[in-house]
Write a protein that holds these residues in place. Structure first.
Motif, PDB file in Angstrom:
ATOM      1  N   ALA A  54      10.294   8.798 -93.283  1.00  0.00           N
ATOM      2  CA  ALA A  54       9.769   9.632 -92.201  1.00  0.00           C
ATOM      3  C   ALA A  54      10.742   9.640 -91.021  1.00  0.00           C
ATOM      4  N   PHE A  55      11.317   8.487 -90.708  1.00  0.00           N
ATOM      5  CA  PHE A  55      12.298   8.378 -89.628  1.00  0.00           C
ATOM      6  C   PHE A  55      13.529   9.232 -89.932  1.00  0.00           C
ATOM      7  N   MET A  56      14.066   9.103 -91.146  1.00  0.00           N
ATOM      8  CA  MET A  56      15.268   9.865 -91.491  1.00  0.00           C
ATOM      9  C   MET A  56      14.996  11.361 -91.508  1.00  0.00           C
ATOM     10  N   THR A  57      13.815  11.756 -91.939  1.00  0.00           N
ATOM     11  CA  THR A  57      13.455  13.177 -91.891  1.00  0.00           C
ATOM     12  C   THR A  57      13.440  13.655 -90.445  1.00  0.00           C
ATOM     13  N   ALA A  58      12.847  12.871 -89.552  1.00  0.00           N
ATOM     14  CA  ALA A  58      12.803  13.240 -88.140  1.00  0.00           C
ATOM     15  C   ALA A  58      14.207  13.306 -87.543  1.00  0.00           C
ATOM     16  N   VAL A  59      15.051  12.355 -87.904  1.00  0.00           N
ATOM     17  CA  VAL A  59      16.440  12.358 -87.420  1.00  0.00           C
ATOM     18  C   VAL A  59      17.148  13.625 -87.886  1.00  0.00           C
ATOM     19  N   ARG A  60      17.043  13.932 -89.183  1.00  0.00           N
ATOM     20  CA  ARG A  60      17.729  15.123 -89.717  1.00  0.00           C
ATOM     21  C   ARG A  60      17.228  16.397 -89.054  1.00  0.00           C
ATOM     22  N   VAL A  61      15.915  16.501 -88.850  1.00  0.00           N
ATOM     23  CA  VAL A  61      15.348  17.690 -88.201  1.00  0.00           C
ATOM     24  C   VAL A  61      15.859  17.806 -86.771  1.00  0.00           C
ATOM     25  N   ARG A  62      15.870  16.702 -86.051  1.00  0.00           N
ATOM     26  CA  ARG A  62      16.333  16.730 -84.663  1.00  0.00           C
ATOM     27  C   ARG A  62      17.834  17.040 -84.566  1.00  0.00           C
TER      28      ARG A  62
END
Length: 87
Positions: A45-53
């Motif tokens: 979930a963290f990496m998904t948020a990082v990639r989206v940001r």
């Protein structure tokens, strides 16, 4: 579980903001490893948020450069092409 996404996104925002102060533009990878040791679900979930940001930041930069080029009458920036351009 919505709480995981909310917590992971808040952490991603804080980590990306802190990277400049830390002088490490890949600090998020270290944080990912820390999270993965305890919760692979939180890590993803963290990496998904990082990639989206990061993608949103890159997109906004491209938009700003494209508008600046149009307004100044110069050539627009080229959009990425090929295998490195994402999905």
């Amino acid at each position: 579980m919505r709480v995981i996404e909310e917590l992971a996104d808040a952490l991603a925002k804080d980590v990306l903001e802190a990277q400049g102060e830390l002088g490490d533009d890949r600090f998020y990878e270290k944080m990912s490893k820390v999270l993965g040791e305890l919760s692979p679900t939180t890590q993803e979930a963290f990496m998904t948020a990082v990639r989206v940001r990061l993608a949103e930041k890159r997109g906004r930069d491209f938009l700003a450069r494209s508008l600046a080029a149009k307004r100044s009458g110069t050539a627009a920036p080229a959009a990425p092409r090929g295998a490195d351009s994402g999905h």
